[in-house]
Design a protein around this motif. Structure first.
Motif, PDB file in Angstrom:
ATOM      1  N   LEU A   6       2.801 -15.552  -5.467  1.00  0.00           N
ATOM      2  CA  LEU A   6       4.198 -15.299  -5.136  1.00  0.00           C
ATOM      3  C   LEU A   6       4.974 -14.679  -6.296  1.00  0.00           C
ATOM      4  N   PRO A   7       4.825 -15.189  -7.524  1.00  0.00           N
ATOM      5  CA  PRO A   7       5.486 -14.502  -8.641  1.00  0.00           C
ATOM      6  C   PRO A   7       4.997 -13.063  -8.806  1.00  0.00           C
ATOM      7  N   ALA A   8       3.706 -12.834  -8.599  1.00  0.00           N
ATOM      8  CA  ALA A   8       3.170 -11.471  -8.685  1.00  0.00           C
ATOM      9  C   ALA A   8       3.800 -10.584  -7.620  1.00  0.00           C
ATOM     10  N   LEU A   9       3.925 -11.116  -6.411  1.00  0.00           N
ATOM     11  CA  LEU A   9       4.534 -10.347  -5.325  1.00  0.00           C
ATOM     12  C   LEU A   9       5.966  -9.957  -5.671  1.00  0.00           C
ATOM     13  N   ALA A  10       6.734 -10.918  -6.178  1.00  0.00           N
ATOM     14  CA  ALA A  10       8.128 -10.634  -6.536  1.00  0.00           C
ATOM     15  C   ALA A  10       8.210  -9.550  -7.607  1.00  0.00           C
ATOM     16  N   ALA A  11       7.330  -9.628  -8.600  1.00  0.00           N
ATOM     17  CA  ALA A  11       7.344  -8.638  -9.685  1.00  0.00           C
ATOM     18  C   ALA A  11       6.974  -7.247  -9.165  1.00  0.00           C
ATOM     19  N   TYR A  12       5.948  -7.177  -8.306  1.00  0.00           N
ATOM     20  CA  TYR A  12       5.546  -5.879  -7.760  1.00  0.00           C
ATOM     21  C   TYR A  12       6.650  -5.293  -6.873  1.00  0.00           C
ATOM     22  N   GLN A  13       7.289  -6.137  -6.077  1.00  0.00           N
ATOM     23  CA  GLN A  13       8.343  -5.644  -5.191  1.00  0.00           C
ATOM     24  C   GLN A  13       9.520  -5.090  -6.000  1.00  0.00           C
ATOM     25  N   LYS A  14       9.856  -5.772  -7.082  1.00  0.00           N
ATOM     26  CA  LYS A  14      10.931  -5.277  -7.944  1.00  0.00           C
ATOM     27  C   LYS A  14      10.533  -3.947  -8.582  1.00  0.00           C
ATOM     28  N   ALA A  15       9.305  -3.875  -9.085  1.00  0.00           N
ATOM     29  CA  ALA A  15       8.827  -2.628  -9.690  1.00  0.00           C
ATOM     30  C   ALA A  15       8.794  -1.500  -8.666  1.00  0.00           C
ATOM     31  N   ARG A  16       8.453  -1.829  -7.438  1.00  0.00           N
ATOM     32  CA  ARG A  16       8.390  -0.808  -6.388  1.00  0.00           C
ATOM     33  C   ARG A  16       9.777  -0.237  -6.124  1.00  0.00           C
ATOM     34  N   ARG A  17      10.797  -1.090  -6.094  1.00  0.00           N
ATOM     35  CA  ARG A  17      12.156  -0.605  -5.874  1.00  0.00           C
ATOM     36  C   ARG A  17      12.598   0.319  -7.012  1.00  0.00           C
ATOM     37  N   LEU A  18      12.200  -0.015  -8.223  1.00  0.00           N
ATOM     38  CA  LEU A  18      12.602   0.771  -9.391  1.00  0.00           C
ATOM     39  C   LEU A  18      11.866   2.103  -9.489  1.00  0.00           C
ATOM     40  N   SER A  19      10.748   2.223  -8.769  1.00  0.00           N
ATOM     41  CA  SER A  19       9.928   3.437  -8.874  1.00  0.00           C
ATOM     42  C   SER A  19      10.121   4.370  -7.684  1.00  0.00           C
ATOM     43  N   ALA A  20      11.254   4.249  -7.021  1.00  0.00           N
ATOM     44  CA  ALA A  20      11.496   5.047  -5.811  1.00  0.00           C
ATOM     45  C   ALA A  20      11.369   6.543  -6.064  1.00  0.00           C
ATOM     46  N   SER A  21      11.705   6.996  -7.269  1.00  0.00           N
ATOM     47  CA  SER A  21      11.653   8.429  -7.572  1.00  0.00           C
ATOM     48  C   SER A  21      10.319   8.874  -8.162  1.00  0.00           C
ATOM     49  N   GLU A  22       9.362   7.940  -8.259  1.00  0.00           N
ATOM     50  CA  GLU A  22       8.055   8.254  -8.840  1.00  0.00           C
ATOM     51  C   GLU A  22       6.960   7.902  -7.825  1.00  0.00           C
ATOM     52  N   PRO A  23       6.616   8.835  -6.950  1.00  0.00           N
ATOM     53  CA  PRO A  23       5.684   8.522  -5.856  1.00  0.00           C
ATOM     54  C   PRO A  23       4.313   8.024  -6.314  1.00  0.00           C
ATOM     55  N   LEU A  24       3.779   8.555  -7.420  1.00  0.00           N
ATOM     56  CA  LEU A  24       2.462   8.109  -7.873  1.00  0.00           C
ATOM     57  C   LEU A  24       2.510   6.656  -8.329  1.00  0.00           C
TER      58      LEU A  24
END
Length: 224
Positions: A6-24
């Motif tokens: 669950l902590p890993a999921l939260a961290a990945y989801q946050k990183a995913r939101r921050l990387s919206a402009s970086e498709p790779l």
């Protein structure tokens, strides 16, 4: 994975939101989420993450990332007992990594493919792949991965009724897991030893091994 999904999921989801402009980057996070969702039992979300990553990698012509995503998706299929589909993906990924010279990725695909082949009762080919993975990992000095392949071979020998050889292999695996800081792996070896002892009609030894395995399992940290 440490088990703290669950902590890993939260961290990945946050990183995913921050990387919206970086498709790779975003696609690589999706690829990681395939395994996270799988371990959490969220198979539908795991599949969606795999499809999202696959679409982006294909568009960007990121072939290596695409091959690795196929491995992640094959892991999901294997977890869902879709072994034949998983075996095909592992085989195709291994062929790609062979062409590109990524020996460690080849070894991982061979090991995973062998696991599916055991479920499909193709034991001779599974043995060949376990041995090949073992040789690569040993040469690269990846000790725990080497031991995983050794454990796969021990498991095969146990299934074939080669109990005395399996017992020797399982003792080696158990020691390696303990020395490598993997108590769960060591406990699994103990459980398999208990089964081997039963096959040899050594019931007291089987009971002792099973009791030791029970004590060895570390209580799981909550992941849900």
């Amino acid at each position: 994975m440490s088990g703290m999904h669950l902590p890993a999921l939260a961290a990945y989801q946050k990183a995913r939101r921050l990387s919206a402009s970086e498709p790779l980057v975003r696609a690589r996070i999706d690829r990681a989420l395939v395994d996270v969702y799988m371990y959490l039992g969220k198979f539908t979300l795991s599949r969606k993450a795999a499809l999202a990553a696959t679409r982006t990698f294909r568009r960007l012509k990121a072939d290596s990332d695409l091959a690795q995503t196929r491995v992640n998706y094959a892991n999901l299929l294997h977890r869902q007992d879709r072994h034949r589909e998983a075996e095909k993906l592992y085989r195709e990924a291994a062929e790609y990594f062979e062409r590109t010279g990524n020996r460690l990725a080849v070894a991982r695909c061979q090991y995973n493919r062998a696991n599916t082949l055991v479920q499909l009762f193709d034991l001779p080919l599974a043995e060949t792949l376990y041995k090949s993975a073992f040789e690569i990992y040993e040469a690269e000095k990846y000790s725990l991965d080497t031991n995983d392949a050794r454990y796969g071979l021990a498991w095969l020998r146990m299934l074939r009724g080669d109990f005395h050889v399996a017992l020797v292999d399982l003792r080696v695996c158990e020691r390696a897991y303990r020395e490598g800081g993997d108590p769960r792996g060591a406990a699994l070896c103990l459980l398999d030893r208990a089964e081997v002892y039963l096959g040899l009609c050594l019931n007291e030894d089987a009971l002792d091994a099973a009791r030791s395995a029970e004590k060895s399992f570390v209580p799981n940290r909550p992941t849900l």
